[in-house]
Write a protein that holds these residues in place. Structure first.
Motif, short mmCIF file in Angstrom:
data_model
loop_
_atom_site.label_atom_id
_atom_site.label_comp_id
_atom_site.label_asym_id
_atom_site.label_seq_id
_atom_site.Cartn_x
_atom_site.Cartn_y
_atom_site.Cartn_z
N ASP A 93 -0.03 8.39 12.97
CA ASP A 93 -1.00 7.53 12.28
C ASP A 93 -1.82 6.83 13.35
N LYS A 108 -5.78 7.15 10.24
CA LYS A 108 -5.94 8.60 10.10
C LYS A 108 -4.61 9.27 10.41
N GLY A 151 0.80 -1.21 0.00
CA GLY A 151 0.00 0.00 0.00
C GLY A 151 0.83 1.26 0.00
N GLU A 152 2.11 1.17 0.38
CA GLU A 152 3.01 2.33 0.33
C GLU A 152 4.40 1.87 -0.11
N ARG A 157 -2.92 -1.64 8.32
CA ARG A 157 -2.66 -1.28 6.94
C ARG A 157 -2.75 0.24 6.81
N PRO A 158 -1.98 0.84 5.90
CA PRO A 158 -1.95 2.31 5.83
C PRO A 158 -3.29 2.95 5.51
N TRP A 159 -4.15 2.24 4.77
CA TRP A 159 -5.43 2.85 4.41
C TRP A 159 -6.43 2.81 5.57
N GLU A 160 -6.09 2.11 6.66
CA GLU A 160 -6.96 2.09 7.83
C GLU A 160 -6.70 3.26 8.78
N ARG A 169 -5.54 4.80 14.73
CA ARG A 169 -6.72 4.00 14.42
C ARG A 169 -7.59 3.97 15.67
#
Length: 732
Positions: A271, A253, A140-141, A248-251, A273
């Motif tokens: 980051d 904020k 993802g990154e 995961r990075p898309w999870e 969650r």
């Protein structure tokens, strides 16, 4: 020349550090050419400095050039060949990262030849790469994922019967997780470790298909900056061990804030969650931390989840009993209002923010107390410096200016542990600009060469009388820099003597230490809240106030204290976010918010005002620090005249306008006067050894002391060093 400065080849060939240092300086000098030349990128004219890399010209023209090994802060390697471009009259595509621009050069970055070349390179890179994307933390990154989607082919042509190569995993310590089978040998980690972090044990061994990145002997990477290789790695070979398989990075904020583990104020990104901080990453700021952060900054976040104070507590006998906010504040207000004048004392700790210190100072002033202190061994005594002058407690040369100095004199400071980011600047200047450094204090490995002038405070005389060879270098310097450790003004018995001698030194070399906006006399703070404490006047004001018997003691995030600092008969209030040292002495505990949970003002060691931003909410009943003090003032009948954050910051601006001028360094116009006034000819020295004030880099504040990751680092590196030192002393 490129092969000479390539740290990977240096490590493999065992070239001496002296030759390497000379080669890097020569390269830096050769590329420092101001004359600009014209080149044509895809038909677009671009003016760029002669000697710049072709990839820089392409970026300036707006062309997107893929790369894996190239990084603008590291030396050129030319390993991956992904940055191939077509140059007119060149027989084949050239690696733009290792090719200098020439006048009139015509370059194509998106021709069929370039497309085919990049596709072929990607095919080679993926030949041995495992299909780990679904379980890889880099997913993802990942640069390899992104670039293979854009530049790769839709199929591969390799069908070797031997299968893919596998590499044994390495143990780099408790912070870095290794999956070396994924490695594409870009050597970014090797070059960073050698050039920036000073961890020269990392390198390459073997050739061709047998090439591996590792330490030459089985050992971990003992560096305060090692975690940055995780960001640098373009694939999933090096990932965060504490963060492994967590999210995961898309999870997540993302929130931009600043670090408080030291006084540098590194710009970071949280980051999160839900209510949990999942990881901390660096944020680009060229004037402070560039794009690096220390390992403590990066990994101490797990300490935010444990040993937290979540509800007010009142001591009953030998135990603490949970209480409501109303009952706790009434109890504290009762004791406070029954205490007269300077019998009430307030102590501010390392992590206290400017808003809470101003609110607490205003409250104590309203009840008639000027008895303020900082949580240092001599924190209740009047300071050896004159805090009326801002230049007396800040890093006046600035963090960026540390690279401009040609000679640096460190006095009672270990910047490797007190300010790792600043230490990387010194290493960069030593490596590339030939900066000379000298140290008065306990000798230690600072990741660069320096002249050790002496261990004790009296060794400063060797610079004043010119008896040490380093004195000549200091006298000949055009931009000298003196860095005084915060322990000199907070902990040392010889504070007055040393500051008097530094005043003599600054007067003797005033023409070079103070000129054209350059102020070469600096105090290096190590605590995030200390500069703001000096700025708002939260410091001991008089010997009379400090001598008063204390009946009421208010500890604001004050954890660097001992039993001797707590009067036996005093009523003690502790306000903080962890059940750390200060909490054990308390009669009432008021739970505050950590830096990730509040919008607060901090001033870094160079006097730059910055603000934290809340990424998560304080746990349970915990509240922001200034709000607790504001509520206490109302219950105690001394209501403070601010009800919201903007009102508090207006009060900050009244005290010092610099406290609300964010990301700006206020330069004092009378910078030299402050230290000149420190002259005390009668001050005597005890010959005190100036030992390092930080014994364990990984555990310096309540958050890092609560962190299990920092405990593992302590076991892996600090405990090993202590055991080695004991063994050496036993042999001696």
């Amino acid at each position: 020349m490129l092969r000479v400065i390539n740290k990977t080849s240096v490590a493999a060939r065992k070239i001496s550090p002296a030759i390497l240092k000379t080669g890097v300086r020569a390269f830096a000098a050769s590329t420092n050419v101001k004359e600009e030349v014209e080149v044509f990128i895809d038909g677009k004219s671009v003016m760029i400095e002669q000697g710049a890399a072709l990839i820089q010209a392409c970026e300036k023209a707006g062309a997107d050039i893929p790369r894996f090994c190239y990084h603008e802060r590291l030396s050129i390697a030319g390993n991956c060949r992904m940055c191939l471009v077509e140059v007119e009259r060149a027989p084949k595509p050239v690696a733009s990262c290792a090719y200098p621009v020439m006048p009139g050069m015509k370059v194509k970055t998106n021709s069929p030849l370039v497309h085919k070349a990049r596709e072929g390179v990607m095919e080679f890179l993926l030949y041995n790469h495992p299909l780990d994307c679904p379980i890889c933390d880099q997913g993802g990154e990942c640069d390899l994922q992104d670039q293979s989607m854009r530049y790769g082919s839709d199929r591969g042509r390799f069908s070797e019967p031997m299968g893919k190569r596998a590499v044994e995993e390495k143990n780099f310590g408790p912070l870095i997780n290794t999956e070396m089978t994924r490695c594409i040998q870009c050597t970014r980690c090797v070059r960073f470790a050698n050039e920036v972090a000073g961890a020269t044990e990392l390198g390459t061994s073997g050739r061709g298909n047998e090439m591996q990145i590792s330490t030459y002997i089985e050992k971990t990477i003992d560096s305060e900056m090692s975690g940055n290789v995780i960001d640098l790695c373009p694939v999933g070979a090096l990932t965060s061990k504490p963060y492994n398989m967590k999210a995961r990075p898309w999870e997540l904020k993302k929130y931009e804030t600043i670090d408080v583990s030291d006084a540098i104020g590194s710009n970071i990104r949280l980051d999160t969650r839900g209510v949990e901080v999942m990881r901390i990453l660096p944020r680009l700021n060229e004037e402070i931390n560039e794009e690096w952060i220390s390992d403590k900054t990066r990994f101490f976040y797990d300490g935010l989840k444990v040993q937290r104070l979540t509800t007010p507590l009142i001591r009953e006998g030998d135990r603490f009993v949970p209480s409501s906010w109303e009952a706790a504040l009434k109890r504290v207000a009762y004791e406070l209002t029954n205490t007269k004048g300077n019998a009430a004392k307030a102590v501010a700790g390392h992590l206290a923010d400017a808003e809470s210190m101003v609110a607490l100072k205003d409250l104590f002033n309203r009840i008639g107390s000027d008895n303020l202190a900082i949580d240092a061994p001599n924190g209740s005594k009047p300071l050896a410096i004159n805090a009326d002058f801002r230049s007396n407690y800040t890093l006046n040369s600035t963090i960026v200016g540390a690279e401009e100095a040609d000679v640096v004199l460190l006095i009672g400071s270990n910047p490797r542990h007190e300010a790792p980011i600043l230490n990387t600047r010194f290493r960069k200047a030593w490596l590339h600009n030939g900066q000379d450094l000298g140290l008065i204090g306990q000798a230690d490995d600072l990741n660069y060469e320096y002249a050790h002038i002496g261990d004790s405070s009296k060794d400063i005389e060797k610079i004043l009388d010119g008896s040490h060879p380093f004195a000549k270098r200091f006298a000949e310097a055009k931009k000298p820099m003196i860095v005084v450790g915060s322990s000199i003004i907070e902990n040392s018995k010889d504070s007055e003597y040393l500051l008097s001698k530094i005043s003599e030194l600054s007067d003797k070399y005033k023409n070079t230490l103070f000129h054209d906006g350059w102020n070469g006399v600096n105090i290096l703070q190590r605590a995030a809240g200390r500069t703001a404490a000096y700025e708002v006047g939260f410091i001991p004001t008089s010997s009379e106030a400090a001598a008063q018997p204390v009946k009421f003691l208010y500890l604001l995030n004050a954890d660097e204290i001992s039993a001797a600092d707590v009067p036996k008969d005093a009523f003690v209030v502790y306000q903080g976010h962890h059940g750390d040292v200060g909490a054990q002495y308390a009669d009432v505990i008021l739970p505050g918010a950590a830096f990730t949970e509040k919008n607060a003002t901090f001033v870094n060691t160079e006097g730059r005002t910055q603000i934290t931003r809340a990424g998560v909410n304080p746990p349970a009943a915990a509240r922001e620090d200034w709000k607790i003090i504001r509520a206490l003032s109302e219950v105690a009948g001394h209501t403070l005249p601010y009800d919201d954050l903007s009102s508090v910051r207006s009060r900050l601006s009244d005290i010092s306008p610099a406290l609300t001028r964010y990301d700006i360094i206020e330069t004092p116009s009378i910078s030299q006067i402050g230290f000149t006034m420190q002259r005390k000819p009668s001050a005597q020295t005890s010959g005190e050894i100036l030992s390092s004030v930080i014994k364990n880099f990984y555990r310096t504040d309540p958050i890092s002391r609560a962190s299990s990751t920092m405990a593992k680092c302590t076991k892996a590196w600090v405990a090993e060093e202590d055991a080695g030192a004991e063994l050496d002393s036993a042999k001696a």
